[in-house]
Design an enzyme around this catalytic site. Structure first.
Site, PDB file in Angstrom:
ATOM      1  N   CYS A 102      68.423  59.189  56.667  1.00 19.91           N
ATOM      2  CA  CYS A 102      69.165  58.492  58.028  1.00 19.91           C
ATOM      3  C   CYS A 102      68.345  58.600  59.083  1.00 19.91           C
ATOM      4  O   CYS A 102      68.383  58.050  60.161  1.00 19.91           O
ATOM      5  CB  CYS A 102      70.431  59.378  58.195  1.00 19.91           C
ATOM      6  SG  CYS A 102      71.698  59.350  56.712  1.00 19.91           S
ATOM      7  N   HIS A 248      72.363  58.786  65.690  1.00 19.53           N
ATOM      8  CA  HIS A 248      72.936  58.242  64.306  1.00 19.53           C
ATOM      9  C   HIS A 248      74.099  58.354  63.905  1.00 19.53           C
ATOM     10  O   HIS A 248      74.871  59.207  64.861  1.00 19.53           O
ATOM     11  CB  HIS A 248      72.053  59.138  63.402  1.00 19.53           C
ATOM     12  CG  HIS A 248      72.588  59.102  61.890  1.00 19.53           C
ATOM     13  ND1 HIS A 248      72.589  57.802  61.358  1.00 19.53           N
ATOM     14  CD2 HIS A 248      72.956  59.889  60.962  1.00 19.53           C
ATOM     15  CE1 HIS A 248      73.066  57.765  60.119  1.00 19.53           C
ATOM     16  NE2 HIS A 248      73.231  59.099  59.758  1.00 19.53           N
ATOM     17  N   ASN A 278      78.768  55.416  58.208  1.00 16.01           N
ATOM     18  CA  ASN A 278      77.651  55.741  58.208  1.00 16.01           C
ATOM     19  C   ASN A 278      76.845  54.789  57.424  1.00 16.01           C
ATOM     20  O   ASN A 278      76.837  54.927  56.210  1.00 16.01           O
ATOM     21  CB  ASN A 278      77.603  57.091  57.905  1.00 16.01           C
ATOM     22  CG  ASN A 278      76.171  57.921  57.650  1.00 16.01           C
ATOM     23  OD1 ASN A 278      75.006  57.250  57.987  1.00 16.01           O
ATOM     24  ND2 ASN A 278      76.200  59.142  57.566  1.00 16.01           N
TER      25      ASN A 278
HETATM   26  O1  UT7 Z   1      73.843  60.988  57.778  1.00 18.51           O
HETATM   27  C1  UT7 Z   1      73.944  62.185  57.664  1.00 18.51           C
HETATM   28  C2  UT7 Z   1      74.811  62.738  56.670  1.00 18.51           C
HETATM   29  N1  UT7 Z   1      76.043  63.229  56.766  1.00 18.51           N
HETATM   30  C3  UT7 Z   1      76.634  63.842  57.737  1.00 18.51           C
HETATM   31  O2  UT7 Z   1      76.203  63.895  58.975  1.00 18.51           O
HETATM   32  C4  UT7 Z   1      78.085  64.434  57.780  1.00 18.51           C
HETATM   33  C5  UT7 Z   1      78.012  65.788  58.331  1.00 18.51           C
HETATM   34  N2  UT7 Z   1      79.425  66.408  58.107  1.00 18.51           N
HETATM   35  C6  UT7 Z   1      80.597  65.864  58.310  1.00 18.51           C
HETATM   36  O3  UT7 Z   1      80.681  64.960  59.118  1.00 18.51           O
HETATM   37  C7  UT7 Z   1      81.877  66.351  58.072  1.00 18.51           C
HETATM   38  O4  UT7 Z   1      81.367  68.035  57.554  1.00 18.51           O
HETATM   39  C8  UT7 Z   1      82.545  65.888  57.184  1.00 18.51           C
HETATM   40  C9  UT7 Z   1      83.107  64.538  57.813  1.00 18.51           C
HETATM   41  C10 UT7 Z   1      81.778  65.423  55.798  1.00 18.51           C
HETATM   42  C11 UT7 Z   1      83.800  66.671  56.708  1.00 18.51           C
HETATM   43  O5  UT7 Z   1      84.698  67.236  57.856  1.00 18.51           O
HETATM   44  P1  UT7 Z   1      84.981  68.737  58.042  1.00 18.51           P
HETATM   45  O6  UT7 Z   1      85.827  68.751  59.062  1.00 18.51           O
HETATM   46  O7  UT7 Z   1      83.692  69.552  58.007  1.00 18.51           O
HETATM   47  O8  UT7 Z   1      85.959  68.988  56.570  1.00 18.51           O
HETATM   48  P2  UT7 Z   1      85.741  70.048  55.532  1.00 18.51           P
HETATM   49  O9  UT7 Z   1      84.538  69.798  54.569  1.00 18.51           O
HETATM   50  O10 UT7 Z   1      85.665  71.350  56.050  1.00 18.51           O
HETATM   51  O11 UT7 Z   1      87.090  70.074  54.651  1.00 18.51           O
HETATM   52  C12 UT7 Z   1      88.114  70.352  55.388  1.00 18.51           C
HETATM   53  C13 UT7 Z   1      89.594  69.819  54.443  1.00 18.51           C
HETATM   54  C14 UT7 Z   1      89.458  70.535  52.968  1.00 18.51           C
HETATM   55  O12 UT7 Z   1      90.709  70.848  52.798  1.00 18.51           O
HETATM   56  P3  UT7 Z   1      90.814  72.454  52.524  1.00 18.51           P
HETATM   57  O13 UT7 Z   1      89.613  73.038  51.653  1.00 18.51           O
HETATM   58  O14 UT7 Z   1      90.790  72.933  53.920  1.00 18.51           O
HETATM   59  O15 UT7 Z   1      92.211  72.586  51.943  1.00 18.51           O
HETATM   60  C15 UT7 Z   1      88.794  69.308  52.161  1.00 18.51           C
HETATM   61  O16 UT7 Z   1      89.231  69.471  50.798  1.00 18.51           O
HETATM   62  O17 UT7 Z   1      89.558  68.527  54.260  1.00 18.51           O
HETATM   63  C16 UT7 Z   1      89.662  68.293  53.129  1.00 18.51           C
HETATM   64  N3  UT7 Z   1      88.832  66.782  53.167  1.00 18.51           N
HETATM   65  C17 UT7 Z   1      89.634  65.762  53.033  1.00 18.51           C
HETATM   66  N4  UT7 Z   1      91.107  65.528  53.211  1.00 18.51           N
HETATM   67  C18 UT7 Z   1      91.381  64.350  53.123  1.00 18.51           C
HETATM   68  C19 UT7 Z   1      87.733  66.820  52.705  1.00 18.51           C
HETATM   69  N5  UT7 Z   1      87.471  65.146  52.585  1.00 18.51           N
HETATM   70  C20 UT7 Z   1      88.786  64.827  52.834  1.00 18.51           C
HETATM   71  C21 UT7 Z   1      89.228  63.411  52.878  1.00 18.51           C
HETATM   72  N6  UT7 Z   1      90.794  63.239  53.237  1.00 18.51           N
HETATM   73  N7  UT7 Z   1      88.421  62.392  52.845  1.00 18.51           N
END
Ligand code: UT7
Length: 321
Positions: A102, A248, A278
């Protein structure tokens, strides 16, 4: 920029995995993305490249270097840059690919600047093109809602505009936080176990993109403001004097945190992730093109660009348009 015509909304993805428009919008800011309906990475790249050449008012024959960036190249070889050369007829260009995920556009512009500065090239075409839907696991809700397909391209020339400072960095020890395999190694002369023991990420087999979202998030919220501060400080430009910041496009929360830490208003942060998700290295040149075409980018404007991504990699550039 070029994006494929098919729009995929959050509701469309909620039919595939256990997610919702509310979760995706609140946690990422993404509302929809474009997915290729079969057009490969070189086709998206070609469309963006042709527009960049037209906008720059040059002939393809004037280009003496093409730098292409992608993590979704269609062929291991020839390079994407060579494929694009063939398509656009830039016959005098030296062509090579760069993979900084990225952060690709930042690394490519940094390299282009150095070629221009030393006289190694005078007209460089940078093309960033991604068809991320080909490496996305559409059964993994934590990643499949984030990415989109698209391409952005720029022409850079010496003596037009000005690059004040650039800074690029990598942190290979964190590579497992975001990776995708390029294909399985198989050989009739080697046992499968011999090959597997060298797989650095063997706990996550498969050929799709795998991400430890929270680790990348932590890296991004620290790296982005730090890199922008760094280049602005070296250039002697207070962050408050920037006209635009093009970050980004991964997550609106990362962008808001960076804006807060830099004391820059959100109205100066250029955003397109709501519409395209993204798009990896294409995100920054796509934003640049939208900003330019909207008439908001004036000659002499001071712009900071900042990227981060797999590698892990990050970088920032401050320039004058
Ligand atoms: O280009 C560079 C690459 N990528 C990035 O920059 C991504 C950087 N990271 C992020 O943007 C965030 O970490 C994410 C958007 C990927 C995830 O958001 P988060 O607030 O960090 O969520 P999390 O991974 O801590 O997950 C929170 C909850 C989890 O459930 P529990 O364990 O709390 O019950 C996940 O299972 O959200 C759940 N979850 C979802 N729920 C509904 C994860 N993905 C989804 C989804 N829909 N799509």
């Amino acid at each position: 920029m070029y994006v494929p015509p098919m729009v995929v909304t959050n509701d469309d993805l909620a039919k595939l995995v256990d997610t919702s428009d509310e979760w995706i919008t609140e946690r990422t800011g993404i509302r929809q993305r474009r997915f290729s309906q079969g057009a490969p990475t070189w086709v998206l790249g070609r469309e963006a490249a042709l527009q960049a050449i037209e906008n720059a008012g040059i002939e393809a024959g004037e280009i003496d270097m093409i730098i292409a960036c992608s993590v979704t190249s269609d062929y291991c070889t020839p390079s994407l840059a060579c494929m694009l050369q063939r398509e656009i007829g830039a016959e005098s260009a030296a062509c090579w690919d760069m993979n900084a995920a990225c952060s690709g556009f930042i690394f490519a512009l940094d390299a282009a600047y150095r070629y221009l500065a030393t006289g190694g090239a005078s007209t460089i075409l940078i093309v960033c093109s991604e068809v991320l839907s080909r490496i996305t696991d559409f059964e993994d809700r934590s990643t499949c809602v984030l990415f989109g397909d698209g391409a952005g391209a720029v022409v850079v020339k010496k003596d037009e505009g000005r690059l004040f400072e650039s800074c690029v960095r990598s942190q290979g020890k964190s590579g497992g936080a975001l990776f995708a395999r390029s294909g399985k190694f198989t050989s009739p002369f080697v046992k499968k176990e011999e090959i597997e023991k060298y797989d650095l990420f063997r706990e996550n087999p498969g050929c799709h993109l795998v991400m430890e979202g929270r680790e990348v998030y932590r890296f991004a919220v620290a790296a982005m403001p730090e890199m922008i501060n760094n280049v602005c400080e070296k250039a002697g430009i207070p962050c408050g004097d920037l006209d635009w910041v093009i970050p980004h496009q991964a997550n609106i929360r990362i962008i808001k945190t960076a804006a807060e830490r830099l004391h820059i208003g959100m109205e100066k942060m250029v955003i397109n992730l709501d519409r395209y998700g993204n798009t990896s290295c294409a995100s920054i040149p796509m934003c640049l093109d939208e900003l330019n075409r909207s008439g908001r980018l004036k000659r002499g404007a001071r712009i900071a660009l900042a990227g981060f991504g797999a590698g892990l990699t990050c970088g920032a550039i401050v320039l004058e348009w």
